[in-house]
Design a protein around this motif. Structure first.
Motif, PDB file in Angstrom:
ATOM      1  N   LEU A  71       0.844  -1.191   0.000  1.00 19.47           N
ATOM      2  CA  LEU A  71       0.000   0.000   0.000  1.00 19.47           C
ATOM      3  C   LEU A  71       0.881   1.242   0.000  1.00 19.47           C
ATOM      4  CD1 LEU A  71      -3.042   0.674   0.131  1.00 19.47           C
ATOM      5  CD2 LEU A  71      -2.815   0.804   2.621  1.00 19.47           C
ATOM      6  N   ALA A  72       0.558   2.196  -0.895  1.00 19.28           N
ATOM      7  CA  ALA A  72       1.424   3.363  -1.116  1.00 19.28           C
ATOM      8  C   ALA A  72       2.803   2.871  -1.548  1.00 19.28           C
ATOM      9  CB  ALA A  72       1.516   4.236   0.129  1.00 19.28           C
ATOM     10  N   CYS A  73       2.809   2.085  -2.617  1.00 17.56           N
ATOM     11  CA  CYS A  73       4.018   1.370  -3.047  1.00 17.56           C
ATOM     12  C   CYS A  73       5.080   2.274  -3.648  1.00 17.56           C
ATOM     13  CB  CYS A  73       3.658   0.274  -4.045  1.00 17.56           C
ATOM     14  SG  CYS A  73       2.979   0.894  -5.612  1.00 17.56           S
ATOM     15  N   GLY A  74       4.714   3.510  -4.027  1.00 13.98           N
ATOM     16  CA  GLY A  74       5.703   4.410  -4.612  1.00 13.98           C
ATOM     17  C   GLY A  74       6.284   3.841  -5.889  1.00 13.98           C
ATOM     18  N   THR A  75       7.608   3.829  -5.990  1.00 10.34           N
ATOM     19  CA  THR A  75       8.260   3.349  -7.214  1.00 10.34           C
ATOM     20  C   THR A  75       8.513   1.846  -7.199  1.00 10.34           C
ATOM     21  OG1 THR A  75      10.439   3.892  -6.289  1.00 10.34           O
ATOM     22  CG2 THR A  75       9.353   5.575  -7.632  1.00 10.34           C
ATOM     23  N   GLY A  76       7.955   1.126  -6.214  1.00  8.58           N
ATOM     24  CA  GLY A  76       7.920  -0.333  -6.284  1.00  8.58           C
ATOM     25  C   GLY A  76       9.144  -1.092  -5.826  1.00  8.58           C
ATOM     26  N   SER A  77      10.041  -0.464  -5.076  1.00 12.19           N
ATOM     27  CA  SER A  77      11.249  -1.180  -4.629  1.00 12.19           C
ATOM     28  C   SER A  77      10.890  -2.344  -3.712  1.00 12.19           C
ATOM     29  CB  SER A  77      12.206  -0.221  -3.918  1.00 12.19           C
ATOM     30  OG  SER A  77      12.681   0.765  -4.810  1.00 12.19           O
ATOM     31  N   LEU A  99       3.790   4.938 -10.221  1.00 12.36           N
ATOM     32  CA  LEU A  99       3.331   3.624 -10.655  1.00 12.36           C
ATOM     33  C   LEU A  99       3.974   3.229 -11.981  1.00 12.36           C
ATOM     34  CD1 LEU A  99      -0.467   3.765  -9.746  1.00 12.36           C
ATOM     35  CD2 LEU A  99       1.277   2.323  -8.677  1.00 12.36           C
ATOM     36  N   ALA A 100       4.196   4.207 -12.846  1.00 13.61           N
ATOM     37  CA  ALA A 100       4.853   3.916 -14.128  1.00 13.61           C
ATOM     38  C   ALA A 100       6.276   3.434 -13.889  1.00 13.61           C
ATOM     39  CB  ALA A 100       4.842   5.164 -15.008  1.00 13.61           C
TER      40      ALA A 100
END
Length: 283
Positions: A71-77, A99-100
């Motif tokens: 949740l609220a993953c930001g840039t996905g690290s 998200l991109a």
């Protein structure tokens, strides 16, 4: 001898559950790993029935998560890290730009590629249930409206399986108060950032005013941008009350990356809460 007799009298399902629990917590069994019924039974010297019952016990305890939300993953690290450890990941964030980046970063991560949803916390809407939810790097503090945070916790609770786990961290009120008046600098060859913090005791909001200078490689000129970030100071008591109102139980707090209760001047506090394992989930 009494202790040995007690161990021998322990039901087979409890012995198997205890052994598997220890293996999971010590990472001898990796998250998302499939446990074959017959193979596990042969390894433990029991029939398939107590193994099946032991696995049901672990599922009620939330020790066999497979699907998780960042949740609220930001840039996905973190999304990528968990996907590579065997979780089926869903990343949710309100920023399309982040998200991109996350989608590109997580390309090829894990056996099942993570999926990403453009959603804010309080509007979390999933297609099914999940086993766990994580919300890290003080994303909780960025929800400035307590009513929206309460709604977010209720949405997480709704989509968790019975016994599911919700894990998050916060910047503590102590840390945010101490930031008041502080100035920070960060510099690289092509970027320079200076930011100052102001904390309002009245609103319990810490504001970060950032000036960012970036070098344009084509022109050789520096470009300036301004950003404002704000975090709300939530006390552990505030968050515990919210979690309970949402329905969570077994709420525990830990110090910053420590398996102990947080100290009074802890900068970061981790929370772990579970959904009632006997609760029926209805979407």
């Amino acid at each position: 001898m009494n202790g040995l007799n007690t161990i021998r009298m322990m039901p087979a399902r409890d012995r198997v559950a205890a052994a598997l629990r220890e293996a999971i917590l010590s990472h001898q069994i990796q998250p998302g790993a499939e446990l074959a019924l017959k193979e596990t039974a042969a390894q433990r010297g029991v029939s398939a029935t107590p193994v099946r019952e032991a696995l049901q016990i672990l599922e009620r305890e939330g020790l066999r998560p497979r699907t998780a939300v960042d949740l609220a993953c930001g840039t996905g690290s973190l999304t990528r890290e968990l996907a590579e450890r065997g979780y089926e990941m869903i990343g949710a964030d309100r920023s399309e730009e982040m998200l991109a980046v996350a989608a590109e970063k997580c390309r090829g991560a894990g056996e099942i590629a993570p999926i990403f949803l453009h959603q804010s916390m309080e509007k979390l809407d999933l297609y099914g249930t999940i086993d766990a939810c994580v919300c890290c790097l003080d994303s909780i503090n960025y929800v400035l409206d307590p009513k929206k945070l309460q709604k977010a916790m209720e949405r997480v609770y709704l989509f968790l399986m019975p016994g599911g786990v919700f894990l998050f961290d916060i910047n503590s009120p102590h840390k945010l108060e101490q930031l008041d008046g502080q100035v920070f600098l960060d510099e690289t060859e092509d970027a320079y950032c200076v930011w100052r913090a102001e904390y309002s005791k009245r609103s319990r909001i810490c504001s970060y005013f950032m000036d960012i200078f970036q070098l344009d490689e084509e022109t050789g000129l520096w470009e300036r941008e301004n950003e404002l970030h704000q975090e709300r100071a939530y006390t552990p008591e505030d968050l515990t009350a919210m979690l309970k109102q949402a329905g969570f139980q077994g709420i525990k707090q830990y110090g910053n990356l420590k398996w102990r209760a947080p100290k009074p001047e802890e900068d970061r506090i981790f929370f772990v809460a579970r959904k009632n394992p006997n609760m029926t989930t209805q979407l």
